[in-house]
Design an enzyme around this catalytic site. Structure first.
Site, short mmCIF file in Angstrom:
data_model
loop_
_atom_site.label_atom_id
_atom_site.label_comp_id
_atom_site.label_asym_id
_atom_site.label_seq_id
_atom_site.Cartn_x
_atom_site.Cartn_y
_atom_site.Cartn_z
CB VAL A 71 22.80 27.17 -12.68
CG1 VAL A 71 23.32 25.95 -13.31
CG2 VAL A 71 20.99 27.17 -12.07
NE ARG A 114 14.82 18.97 -14.76
CZ ARG A 114 14.12 20.59 -13.93
NH1 ARG A 114 12.73 20.68 -13.41
NH2 ARG A 114 15.05 21.66 -13.59
CB CYS A 159 16.67 23.32 -7.07
SG CYS A 159 15.31 24.62 -7.16
CE LYS A 179 9.64 23.56 -13.80
NZ LYS A 179 10.42 24.24 -12.86
CG HIS A 182 15.16 26.05 -3.16
ND1 HIS A 182 15.18 27.41 -2.68
CD2 HIS A 182 14.72 25.38 -4.66
CE1 HIS A 182 15.39 27.74 -4.33
NE2 HIS A 182 15.00 26.18 -5.13
CG ASN A 216 18.81 27.35 -4.58
OD1 ASN A 216 19.24 27.67 -3.42
ND2 ASN A 216 18.78 27.90 -5.64
P1 NAP Z 1 19.21 32.04 -15.62
O1 NAP Z 1 20.09 33.10 -14.68
O2 NAP Z 1 18.25 32.94 -16.21
O3 NAP Z 1 20.00 31.92 -16.47
C1 NAP Z 1 19.66 31.51 -17.66
C2 NAP Z 1 21.55 31.40 -18.86
O4 NAP Z 1 20.97 31.15 -20.10
C3 NAP Z 1 22.01 32.94 -19.44
O5 NAP Z 1 23.38 32.05 -19.48
C4 NAP Z 1 21.57 33.11 -21.02
O6 NAP Z 1 22.59 34.14 -21.29
C5 NAP Z 1 21.24 32.02 -21.04
N1 NAP Z 1 20.15 32.34 -22.48
C6 NAP Z 1 18.95 32.72 -22.54
N2 NAP Z 1 18.84 33.38 -23.30
C7 NAP Z 1 19.49 32.66 -24.37
C8 NAP Z 1 19.28 32.41 -26.15
N3 NAP Z 1 18.41 32.49 -26.20
N4 NAP Z 1 20.57 31.55 -26.23
C9 NAP Z 1 21.46 31.41 -25.88
N5 NAP Z 1 21.83 31.14 -24.25
C10 NAP Z 1 20.51 31.89 -23.96
O7 NAP Z 1 18.76 31.13 -15.01
P2 NAP Z 1 19.25 29.31 -14.32
O8 NAP Z 1 19.27 30.34 -12.66
O9 NAP Z 1 21.31 29.86 -13.74
O10 NAP Z 1 18.80 28.80 -14.33
C11 NAP Z 1 19.67 27.78 -15.90
C12 NAP Z 1 18.69 27.36 -16.13
O11 NAP Z 1 18.66 26.09 -14.79
C13 NAP Z 1 16.90 26.98 -16.22
O12 NAP Z 1 16.36 25.92 -16.98
C14 NAP Z 1 16.63 26.62 -14.64
O13 NAP Z 1 15.00 26.40 -15.16
C15 NAP Z 1 17.50 25.50 -14.24
N6 NAP Z 1 17.82 25.60 -12.76
C16 NAP Z 1 17.99 26.47 -12.22
C17 NAP Z 1 18.60 26.82 -10.91
C18 NAP Z 1 18.42 27.90 -9.85
O14 NAP Z 1 18.12 27.71 -8.54
N7 NAP Z 1 18.34 29.11 -10.29
C19 NAP Z 1 18.42 25.52 -10.40
C20 NAP Z 1 17.21 23.68 -11.00
C21 NAP Z 1 17.30 24.40 -12.07
P3 NAP Z 1 22.75 36.05 -21.30
O15 NAP Z 1 23.17 35.92 -19.78
O16 NAP Z 1 23.74 35.40 -22.05
O17 NAP Z 1 21.20 36.32 -21.55
#
Ligand code: NAP
Length: 353
Positions: free
Chosen positions: A15, A109, A144, A200, A237, A320
């Site tokens: 994201v 949320r 999403c 959710k 999705h 999404n």
């Molecule tokens: P992701 O790919 O797993 O990315 C997670 C991010 O969080 C990465 O930049 C990671 O950094 C960082 N992070 C992890 N542990 C951390 C820590 N201890 N301190 C600081 N940063 C940390 O997840 P994503 O899919 O992008 O989703 C991000 C958020 O949006 C989540 O809460 C998810 O539920 C929500 N979301 C996702 C979607 C979707 O379609 N993917 C849609 C709606 C909402 P590193 O790379 O350095 O580990």
């Protein structure tokens, strides 16, 4: 107008990268900080990303050093794409420092003073931020799948009233982020459990479609039953939805409701031309072909027909990563700046850039 400097927290995730892509040419906001976990801190952004999504990254951003999420510089606005395991603490720290936060994470949320916002669906919930005690204000975008579902349900509810919703989702791999299932587990397969997702999808639409009364949300009185599955689609999705209504409807009156909703859509820089795109062709929409309609900000709907158990049923597709995450977050930031420009001029939210 001078652009507002912004930070992206969780910039290296799926994201976070989509936020960067959408912010590169944004008319109101400019990226000044990219932050992530200790794993990424100190690396250039291009070195830090593990699962690159495909877009043209300008040199200055490719070379920008990734900061930790406790950086000292004050910044007026942060987009959070953080893992939910760390979002509560990090987002709260920024709110305390006077940074406004637009969050994709689930953590705040359902908090009563946090708008779970989709401009055009429940813009009237935005003033909930006036009850927040922190110096910075927080807005959340929904899960999403919920972002697409709530957009499709809004005009139906407004015109006919919703009694029951049954939804089965087929969710893309990008929805699981960097830590999603391995290719070996996902390909040629369907994974029938997404942790916490059904809860959710059953709860969040009731808050979004709820009524704001005395600065509180009265949730929508409607039964929602969700079954959520992960399918081997890269992005987009898809879901099949059945609805029971309070008032009689026909296929053409529901299509009229979709059309009327499109005509009243909000007009912000990231708003789609049409919030809903209806396909007469029964073989549409499809994730591979239609995920980027209206730059990924429109919900595609097809196969609206009578349901032999409830009243009507239809299929729905949303991007999404755009509407369901980064694009939805951008639209929320635009809504905040548009309605409360004074929040970005406060001397407490000093801009060091
Ligand atoms: P992701 O790919 O797993 O990315 C997670 C991010 O969080 C990465 O930049 C990671 O950094 C960082 N992070 C992890 N542990 C951390 C820590 N201890 N301190 C600081 N940063 C940390 O997840 P994503 O899919 O992008 O989703 C991000 C958020 O949006 C989540 O809460 C998810 O539920 C929500 N979301 C996702 C979607 C979707 O379609 N993917 C849609 C709606 C909402 P590193 O790379 O350095 O580990």
């Amino acid at each position: 107008m001078q652009k507002i400097p912004v930070a992206i927290l969780g910039a290296t995730g799926v994201v976070g990268q989509k936020l960067i892509e959408l912010l590169i040419s944004h008319p109101w906001f400019e990226i000044k900080k990219l932050a992530a976990s200790e794993r990424s801190v100190g690396k250039s952004f291009i070195e830090a990303i593990e699962n690159p999504i495909n877009f043209d990254l300008p040199q200055n951003l490719a070379n920008m050093k990734v900061s930790s999420c406790d950086f000292e510089d004050k910044i007026p606005l942060a987009f959070s794409a953080l893992d939910s395991k760390v979002a509560t603490e990090i987002e709260s720290n920024f709110l305390g420092k006077g940074t406004h936060v637009i969050s994709n994470a689930k953590n705040f949320r359902m908090q009563s003073d946090v708008p779970l916002l989709i401009p055009g669906v429940n813009s009237e919930h935005l003033p909930l931020i006036e009850s927040q005690k922190s110096l910075g204000k927080i807005i959340n975008n929904p899960n999403c799948a919920v972002a697409g579902l709530a957009l499709a349900l809004k005009p139906i509810h407004k015109m006919f009233g919703l009694k029951k919703v049954i939804v089965t989702t087929m969710q893309a791999l990008s929805g699981a982020g960097n830590k999603g299932p391995s290719a070996y587990a996902a390909l040629n397969n369907i994974l029938p459990h997404i942790h916490g997702e059904e809860e959710k999808v059953e709860q969040e639409p009731k808050k979004i479609l709820g009524q704001l009364l005395n600065n509180q949300i009265l949730p929508l009185n409607c039964k929602i039953s969700a079954q959520c599955n992960r399918v081997p689609v890269l992005n987009g999705h898809f879901m099949s939805v059945s609805v029971e209504l309070e008032k009689p409807a026909t296929q053409s009156s529901i299509l009229f409701a979709f059309d009327a909703f499109n005509k009243k859509a909000s007009k912000l820089p990231s708003s789609p031309q049409n919030a809903l795109t209806y396909f007469e062709n029964l073989n549409m929409p499809q994730p591979k072909i239609h995920q980027n309609i209206d730059k990924g900000m429109s919900v595609s709907i097809g196969k609206l027909r009578r349901c032999s158990c409830l009243d009507f049923k239809f299929n729905l597709l949303l991007n999404n990563l755009v509407l369901g995450a980064a694009g939805g977050a951008l639209l929320n930031a635009e809504a905040l700046l548009n309605r409360y420009p004074e929040l970005f001029m406060s001397p407490e939210v000093a801009i060091n850039y």
